[in-house]
Design an enzyme around this catalytic site. Structure first.
Site, PDB file in Angstrom:
ATOM      1  N   LYS A  35       0.840  -1.201   0.000  1.00 58.06           N
ATOM      2  CA  LYS A  35       0.000   0.000   0.000  1.00 58.06           C
ATOM      3  C   LYS A  35       0.878   1.255   0.000  1.00 58.06           C
ATOM      4  O   LYS A  35       2.084   1.186   0.283  1.00 58.06           O
ATOM      5  CB  LYS A  35      -0.903  -0.018   1.228  1.00 58.06           C
ATOM      6  CG  LYS A  35      -0.139   0.050   2.543  1.00 58.06           C
ATOM      7  CD  LYS A  35      -1.029  -0.239   3.742  1.00 58.06           C
ATOM      8  CE  LYS A  35      -0.228  -0.169   5.030  1.00 58.06           C
ATOM      9  NZ  LYS A  35      -1.022  -0.621   6.189  1.00 58.06           N
ATOM     10  N   ARG A 131     -11.076   0.428  14.323  1.00 52.03           N
ATOM     11  CA  ARG A 131     -10.993   1.136  13.041  1.00 52.03           C
ATOM     12  C   ARG A 131     -12.058   0.585  12.115  1.00 52.03           C
ATOM     13  O   ARG A 131     -13.218   0.911  12.261  1.00 52.03           O
ATOM     14  CB  ARG A 131      -9.575   1.020  12.453  1.00 52.03           C
ATOM     15  CG  ARG A 131      -8.529   1.605  13.405  1.00 52.03           C
ATOM     16  CD  ARG A 131      -7.182   1.880  12.767  1.00 52.03           C
ATOM     17  NE  ARG A 131      -6.691   0.810  11.899  1.00 52.03           N
ATOM     18  CZ  ARG A 131      -5.483   0.802  11.347  1.00 52.03           C
ATOM     19  NH1 ARG A 131      -4.634   1.784  11.572  1.00 52.03           N
ATOM     20  NH2 ARG A 131      -5.104  -0.189  10.576  1.00 52.03           N
ATOM     21  N   TYR A 261      15.690  29.820   7.749  1.00 52.43           N
ATOM     22  CA  TYR A 261      14.608  30.647   8.291  1.00 52.43           C
ATOM     23  C   TYR A 261      14.681  30.775   9.813  1.00 52.43           C
ATOM     24  O   TYR A 261      14.951  29.797  10.517  1.00 52.43           O
ATOM     25  CB  TYR A 261      13.243  30.046   7.936  1.00 52.43           C
ATOM     26  CG  TYR A 261      12.925  30.104   6.458  1.00 52.43           C
ATOM     27  CD1 TYR A 261      12.944  31.311   5.763  1.00 52.43           C
ATOM     28  CD2 TYR A 261      12.609  28.953   5.765  1.00 52.43           C
ATOM     29  CE1 TYR A 261      12.640  31.356   4.405  1.00 52.43           C
ATOM     30  CE2 TYR A 261      12.300  28.985   4.412  1.00 52.43           C
ATOM     31  CZ  TYR A 261      12.322  30.196   3.734  1.00 52.43           C
ATOM     32  OH  TYR A 261      12.031  30.235   2.410  1.00 52.43           O
ATOM     33  N   MET A 309      11.294  24.020   2.532  1.00 55.24           N
ATOM     34  CA  MET A 309      10.507  23.181   1.620  1.00 55.24           C
ATOM     35  C   MET A 309      11.393  22.388   0.650  1.00 55.24           C
ATOM     36  O   MET A 309      11.110  21.219   0.355  1.00 55.24           O
ATOM     37  CB  MET A 309       9.523  24.048   0.827  1.00 55.24           C
ATOM     38  CG  MET A 309       8.553  23.224  -0.006  1.00 55.24           C
ATOM     39  SD  MET A 309       7.427  24.228  -0.979  1.00 55.24           S
ATOM     40  CE  MET A 309       6.469  25.028   0.282  1.00 55.24           C
TER      41      MET A 309
HETATM   42  C1  LIG Z   1      -0.243  -1.684   6.752  1.00 54.59           C
HETATM   43  C2  LIG Z   1      -0.858  -2.940   7.188  1.00 54.59           C
HETATM   44  C3  LIG Z   1      -0.059  -4.086   7.399  1.00 54.59           C
HETATM   45  C4  LIG Z   1       1.444  -4.089   7.363  1.00 54.59           C
HETATM   46  O1  LIG Z   1       1.949  -3.700   8.631  1.00 54.59           O
HETATM   47  P1  LIG Z   1       3.509  -3.698   8.965  1.00 54.59           P
HETATM   48  O2  LIG Z   1       3.578  -3.296  10.389  1.00 54.59           O
HETATM   49  O3  LIG Z   1       4.104  -2.658   8.050  1.00 54.59           O
HETATM   50  O4  LIG Z   1       4.028  -5.037   8.684  1.00 54.59           O
HETATM   51  C5  LIG Z   1      -0.711  -5.271   7.676  1.00 54.59           C
HETATM   52  N1  LIG Z   1      -2.059  -5.324   7.758  1.00 54.59           N
HETATM   53  C6  LIG Z   1      -2.843  -4.252   7.594  1.00 54.59           C
HETATM   54  C7  LIG Z   1      -4.311  -4.395   7.724  1.00 54.59           C
HETATM   55  C8  LIG Z   1      -2.279  -3.013   7.325  1.00 54.59           C
HETATM   56  O5  LIG Z   1      -3.068  -1.943   7.181  1.00 54.59           O
END
Ligand SMILES: *Cc1c(COP(=O)(O)O)cnc(C)c1O
Length: 368
Positions: A35, A131, A261, A309
């Site tokens: 992802k 969640r 800055y 930036m």
């Molecule tokens: C992002 C995610 C993972 C991976 O988690 P890691 O700690 O990076 O291994 C696994 N399962 C779900 C549902 C996630 O959202």
């Protein structure tokens, strides 16, 4: 100039990390989580490297991410689990993408979208994270409904899963107990999932009882440790991303010169300042102003003043530094350079955030 601002991605390290984790974890199935554009590394090349290392599933958060993998020609089993209202389930089902299901309403939407196909779903149980899993009060009706839909040939419950909070071993074991109860109820309703998965990287390594027959691995595949007290090397992992650039300007200044800055840094002696052409637009956290470190020709230097930036300055004292010299922000600490985890500490965040935030302006260069 090449390499002005780039993230070098070591795909061999992805493959090696997956091999090594498979050996430690030993489950029949491993979902490589790509992802968020593979945590900033590039989802497609990382996915291929993970499959080469023996991952047999890929995971993304949402459907567009999964469809992008299919469009790139990747036909491995693929699961995604976070769906906004109105998500294009029909496109996902046509593309052979498995869908995580987080509510009764979502189950019905997916059933409606199946058309002449059979939707492959993984029921996601909320076991404490609060969640997007199915709430415990809904488990029995959802399991029953899913079983009915299975019997009518609309879908198949290929998996049951949940996600842990990593709060403590005790909290994760409590979630495991809730999950185990849910799994038993699902089986009693006649469901027979092929894949049962709860653990992401941290639990997959540390809590063997959470492995079931499948784990979902993200951060470990990228060669980073999910633990505060253990490094990548401690876990037998190699960091995949090296963030680097080239010095864009060098100037010699007298003592008392303000830098960047708000002049939060002033030189204490006559000194050489080197300008690094990466800033918060590129993912360098502004919170690491005055504290993050870089490596130039094997020597460590601290960010002087604010990260801007597009750029920040390091005070290199009397070191010989020239325009065009390599500067490494982070990479493999075994090679003596700062780690993504050090930047995370400097910025008050986690290494996941450091690699994922690397911006679109940074060229990804793949080495394998
Ligand atoms: C992002 C995610 C993972 C991976 O988690 P890691 O700690 O990076 O291994 C696994 N399962 C779900 C549902 C996630 O959202």
């Amino acid at each position: 100039m090449t390499g002005f601002r780039e993230a070098v991605i070591d795909l061999d390290a992805v493959t090696a990390n997956i091999r090594s984790l498979r050996q430690v974890i030993g489950t029949p199935h491993l979902v490589a989580v790509v992802k968020a554009d593979g945590y900033g590394h590039g989802a497609v090349p990382v996915a291929r490297a993970a499959l080469a290392g023996g991952a047999d599933w890929l995971g993304t958060a949402d459907i567009p991410e999964a469809l992008a993998l299919r469009a790139a020609g990747i036909d491995a089993p693929l699961l995604c689990w976070l769906h906004p209202h109105g998500a294009d389930f029909a496109a996902a089902i046509r593309a052979g993408i498995d869908l995580g299901v987080s509510s009764a309403a979502q189950l019905d939407e997916i059933a409606d979208a199946a058309g002449s196909g059979v939707a492959q779903v993984h029921l996601k149980l909320d076991t404490g994270l609060s969640r997007n899993g199915i709430a415990e009060a809904e488990w029995e009706p959802v399991f029953q409904r899913a079983r009915d839909l299975e019997l009518s040939g609309v879908l198949r419950v290929r998996g049951i899963f949940s996600h842990l909070s990593n709060t403590s071993a005790a909290d994760d074991r409590a979630a495991l107990a809730v999950f185990t109860r849910g799994l038993a109820l699902a089986r009693r309703a006649g469901l027979s999932p092929d894949l049962v998965h709860l653990a992401a990287t941290a639990a997959a390594i540390d809590l063997p009882e959470t492995r079931f027959n499948t784990v979902r691995i993200g951060i470990g595949m990228y060669g980073l440790s999910p633990f505060d007290d253990r490094s990548s090397a401690d876990l037998g992992l190699r960091p995949v991303m090296t963030l680097r650039g080239r010095i864009a300007a060098v100037r010699r200044v007298p003592a008392g010169r303000g830098v960047s800055y708000s002049y939060t840094y002033r030189t204490t002696d006559e000194s050489t300042l080197a300008l690094v052409p990466l800033g918060y637009a590129d993912g360098v956290p502004r919170q690491a102003s005055g504290s993050g470190q870089v490596s130039i020709a094997g020597n460590r230097f601290r960010v002087a003043g604010r990260v801007a930036m597009d750029q920040f300055v390091v005070d290199v004292g009397d070191a010989e530094v020239a325009v065009g010299d390599d500067v490494i922000l982070f990479g493999d600490p075994e090679a003596g350079v700062p780690s993504a985890s050090e930047w995370a500490t400097a910025a008050g965040t986690i290494n996941y955030d450091i690699v994922t935030r690397v911006g679109a302006r940074v060229t990804r260069r793949y080495s394998a």
